[in-house]
Write a protein that holds these residues in place. Sequence first.
Motif, PDB file in Angstrom:
ATOM      1  N   LEU A   1      -2.838  -9.895   1.473  1.00 42.21           N
ATOM      2  CA  LEU A   1      -3.355  -8.692   0.826  1.00 42.21           C
ATOM      3  C   LEU A   1      -3.734  -7.627   1.853  1.00 42.21           C
ATOM      4  CD1 LEU A   1      -5.565 -10.223  -2.017  1.00 42.21           C
ATOM      5  CD2 LEU A   1      -3.326  -9.151  -2.233  1.00 42.21           C
ATOM      6  N   LEU A   2      -4.283  -8.060   2.989  1.00 46.00           N
ATOM      7  CA  LEU A   2      -4.610  -7.084   4.034  1.00 46.00           C
ATOM      8  C   LEU A   2      -3.350  -6.458   4.615  1.00 46.00           C
ATOM      9  CD1 LEU A   2      -7.564  -8.528   6.154  1.00 46.00           C
ATOM     10  CD2 LEU A   2      -7.565  -6.536   4.679  1.00 46.00           C
ATOM     11  N   ALA A   3      -2.253  -7.247   4.612  1.00 46.26           N
ATOM     12  CA  ALA A   3      -1.008  -6.755   5.186  1.00 46.26           C
ATOM     13  C   ALA A   3      -0.440  -5.562   4.421  1.00 46.26           C
ATOM     14  CB  ALA A   3       0.024  -7.889   5.218  1.00 46.26           C
ATOM     15  N   LYS A   4      -0.909  -5.323   3.205  1.00 44.16           N
ATOM     16  CA  LYS A   4      -0.412  -4.197   2.426  1.00 44.16           C
ATOM     17  C   LYS A   4      -0.969  -2.874   2.915  1.00 44.16           C
ATOM     18  CE  LYS A   4       0.500  -6.873  -1.735  1.00 44.16           C
ATOM     19  NZ  LYS A   4       0.359  -6.963  -3.200  1.00 44.16           N
ATOM     20  N   GLY A   5      -1.984  -2.939   3.772  1.00 43.52           N
ATOM     21  CA  GLY A   5      -2.507  -1.737   4.384  1.00 43.52           C
ATOM     22  C   GLY A   5      -3.292  -0.839   3.445  1.00 43.52           C
ATOM     23  N   PRO A   6      -3.493   0.421   3.836  1.00 40.73           N
ATOM     24  CA  PRO A   6      -4.381   1.326   3.102  1.00 40.73           C
ATOM     25  C   PRO A   6      -3.997   1.560   1.646  1.00 40.73           C
ATOM     26  CG  PRO A   6      -3.877   2.208   5.271  1.00 40.73           C
ATOM     27  CD  PRO A   6      -2.979   1.026   5.083  1.00 40.73           C
ATOM     28  N   THR A   7      -2.723   1.332   1.293  1.00 40.29           N
ATOM     29  CA  THR A   7      -2.341   1.551  -0.114  1.00 40.29           C
ATOM     30  C   THR A   7      -2.775   0.397  -1.005  1.00 40.29           C
ATOM     31  OG1 THR A   7      -0.172   0.541   0.282  1.00 40.29           O
ATOM     32  CG2 THR A   7      -0.349   2.940   0.549  1.00 40.29           C
ATOM     33  N   GLY A   8      -3.186  -0.710  -0.410  1.00 38.17           N
ATOM     34  CA  GLY A   8      -3.554  -1.879  -1.195  1.00 38.17           C
ATOM     35  C   GLY A   8      -4.965  -1.781  -1.751  1.00 38.17           C
ATOM     36  N   ALA A   9      -5.142  -2.314  -2.957  1.00 35.02           N
ATOM     37  CA  ALA A   9      -6.457  -2.273  -3.600  1.00 35.02           C
ATOM     38  C   ALA A   9      -7.458  -3.143  -2.854  1.00 35.02           C
ATOM     39  CB  ALA A   9      -6.339  -2.735  -5.061  1.00 35.02           C
ATOM     40  N   TYR A  10      -7.010  -4.308  -2.381  1.00 35.69           N
ATOM     41  CA  TYR A  10      -7.908  -5.213  -1.660  1.00 35.69           C
ATOM     42  C   TYR A  10      -8.312  -4.595  -0.328  1.00 35.69           C
ATOM     43  CZ  TYR A  10      -9.642  -9.513   0.530  1.00 35.69           C
ATOM     44  OH  TYR A  10     -10.424 -10.448   1.160  1.00 35.69           O
ATOM     45  N   TYR A  11      -7.326  -3.989   0.361  1.00 34.91           N
ATOM     46  CA  TYR A  11      -7.627  -3.321   1.631  1.00 34.91           C
ATOM     47  C   TYR A  11      -8.688  -2.246   1.414  1.00 34.91           C
ATOM     48  CZ  TYR A  11      -6.724  -1.131   6.176  1.00 34.91           C
ATOM     49  OH  TYR A  11      -6.851  -0.628   7.441  1.00 34.91           O
ATOM     50  N   SER A  12      -8.578  -1.529   0.289  1.00 30.89           N
ATOM     51  CA  SER A  12      -9.543  -0.473  -0.004  1.00 30.89           C
ATOM     52  C   SER A  12     -10.946  -1.045  -0.205  1.00 30.89           C
ATOM     53  CB  SER A  12      -9.102   0.288  -1.262  1.00 30.89           C
ATOM     54  OG  SER A  12     -10.054   1.262  -1.619  1.00 30.89           O
ATOM     55  N   LEU A  13     -11.030  -2.204  -0.910  1.00 32.85           N
ATOM     56  CA  LEU A  13     -12.333  -2.839  -1.112  1.00 32.85           C
ATOM     57  C   LEU A  13     -12.934  -3.283   0.218  1.00 32.85           C
ATOM     58  CD1 LEU A  13     -11.593  -5.046  -4.266  1.00 32.85           C
ATOM     59  CD2 LEU A  13     -12.995  -2.983  -4.175  1.00 32.85           C
TER      60      LEU A  13
END
Length: 906
Positions: free
Chosen positions: A883-895
């Motif tokens: 999930l972190l690998a999705k970067g800034p566009t990811g919802a989890y990264y945003s959280l």
Amino acid sequence: MDGDILDNIIGEVEFKQVEFAYPSRPEYIVFKKFCLKIPAGKTVALVGSSGSGKSTAISLLQRFYDPLGGDILLDGVSINILQLKWLRSQMGLVSQEPTLFATTIKENILFGKEDAGMEEVIEAAKASNAHNFISQLPLGYDTQVGERGIQMSGGQKQRIAIARAMIKAPKILLLDEATSALDSKSERVVQEALDKTFVGRTTIIIAHRLSTIRHADLIAVVQDGQVIEIGSHDELMVNENGFYPMLVQLQQTEQVKIQEKGNKDLSMNGSAYITNMESNITSSRMLSLHSRTSSANSTTSAHASLAGDLNNGDKKTFTPSFRRLLGLTLPEWKQATLGCLSAILFGAVQPLSAFTQGSMISIFFLTDHGEIKEKTKVYALSFLGFSLFSMAINIIQHYNFSYMGEHLTKRIRERMLSKVLTFEVGWFEQDENSSGTICARIENDATVVKSLIGDGMSLVVQAISGVTLAWVMGLFIAWRLATVMIVVQPLIICSMYTRIVIIKTMSQKAIKAQQKSSKLAAEAVSNHRTITAFSSQDQILKMLQTAHEGTRKENVRQSWFAGLGLGTAQLLIACIVAFDFWYGGKLISQGYITAKALTETFLILFNTGLVIAQTASMTSDFAKSVEVVESLFAILDHCTGIEPADSNGYLAEQITGRVEICDIDFAYPARPNVIILKNFSITIEAGKSTALVGQSGSGKSTIISLIERFYDPLKGVVKIDGRDIKSYNLRSLRKHIALVSQEPTLFSGTIRENILYGAPDKTDESEIIEVTKATHAHDFIAGLVDGYNTRCGDRGVQLSGGQKQRIAIARAILRNPSVLLLDEATSALDSESEKVVQEALERVMVGRTSVVVAHRLSTIQNCDVIAVLDKGKVVEEGNHSSLLAKGPTGAYYSLINHQSRAHDST
């Protein structure tokens, strides 16, 4: 209202040599010469382990208790001499466990400031980041929150509670873990709003998340009832061996783990991130398009399904069955038989006594004085005999009916409670089924039924016995007069019947008002701390008065009709007496009867009329009893939508714990128009840990409720081990599931008894101690004077939030479940306890299916699967790394980013 009022309050608070122990545990000293000075207009944070006395300081400042020694000063004046209502009006409180009342969102916010306008309400809601979710509800600020706010998520309740405190604009603001139930994004927004409100206001903050108090002017570290360190964040961090730096280090360690792991994952998956970013943009657009096109269809189908469920619900009208009620008394048939025989004999006393009176009158017309004296003695002895016989037969009668009534009361209460405990959660969310109303019904209904079976039954049997014998005697003595008197008696009965109908109508409205007032009273008692803190006693009384106002006006109107009915009955009785004497006199003049026969017949049948009138005078009780019997059988005959002990259900001896939620649509029964989950699907693998993250209100706790089958979905299916959850015997299934909720529920027994609720069959002391050690609870329990025999108080009021949570976790672990459900299980723990308990939970989660709802992402980074929820759908799913690998566009990264920014300065 006695006491002084300060003309100009500055807000300086000082604790001077305070000593304190709770009245229920006087031997356990919480504060030992506690000293703390809080400058006016400054923000002071209290930190320390759970149970160290932080919340106690706030309780003492609000004078929920008085200290055993020392003094508490406000602007140099002892709070003991200040007017209590004024003192509390200067303070705004947001507690760790937010308390809402079963009314609208608007009215809950107005508890902070009763005379506030709608603009102020909206402004306070915006400041607490609550306005957006409130506006999306169909009724907006007029939405009912349910009993204790059950219709709201934990974060939503907390934001409403913060708005309630903000609208008050208090001189002193008290925040006891005010943001503990919020997700990272909401916490940051609300914390910024709170920071603004701190300016120029004395603020006392209790927090476990040190990120929320880093800007406090002073931070006081409380341990064992004393302030061991005090200073600003920077000043306390200078002493590397201090207690505060240790707490900071604990939280930093957890955050660094997430960041380091995230950086490592990002560096290893750089190319994957670029590819994923492009695909995610496309996927998100498709997801958005799909959600828009399917929203209307899913909402429509859900509404239709829901309408069908409601129409097929338990909408019977229950006709009171007294035969069935009598059937409940069959085990006491001997007492019933003796009671009825005694009532028959006592009923016969009335006409026999009347006959004796009528005969006695004739002796005063005798001319022989000796004969008069002899017959007077006979009649006197007869009345003495009647009195002794009546006393003996009454004792036998009332003893047997009371015996029967007491056993019936016990039987009804047991059956009602056992039945209520089988009902689905949605049933309790209806306004008429609040806990206060149900408790009042269990308490009062059985008592009224006892009165009906005991007093009512004996009275009816007496009346039948007396009337039958009176008619026989009257017809035998003077059949012409008796016939006429019997014929006109139904006029009395008709008038009394009219009275019954009127009183029954009035009783229906009165019972409804009583149930509503019982509900308000139960809430007022259980939430007395919140009411006291906001000085809302008058507002509660106004709500109670409003609940009764409509009923009172209607009852006044109805009382005119009841008065006319009663007056008519009295008039008919007087007219019938006049008619009886006129007709009797006519029969004497014609030689059909004697004067003695007239007095005997008249007294016998007139007293029979009084018996009928006496029975009719019970019409108010009978009318109430009819309502109660209807209410009683409505509960006993209610077909629960979710039967926990279905005999045809599959008995789950063992389960692996694979959970599948397939195409679920769901809305809470109390808010059918608000769809929480839309076409929701997720698979939770057996033996794996799955974390649910997302903003408050996104549906995380709802999924927990569906797995426990607290509710059934509108559409779709929930499966466990490939089998529809509806096909299970629910009790056998729930034996393999353990739940730790965000707001832990403890019972008023001992700590040992509360832990044993998790596994009632386990009584081995070593097992109890083992699980309390695993949850970091054994040390504080052993430190209590009564140890595991310490009573928790009503809903665990004698324990701190962290202590209650650890006991609740121990209770769940003792069950050794196949499926472990953790809904913010560590939200109430301090950093040190959270770390230890989290390690214990991670050990327990190995090899069993675990579903974890959490806002603190540090607690779920090691879960096998993390599902990110938003508006009732899974928007991302994978492990921490992917999930972190999705970067800034990811919802989890945003959280993660939101939480990282919150912790950076710490």
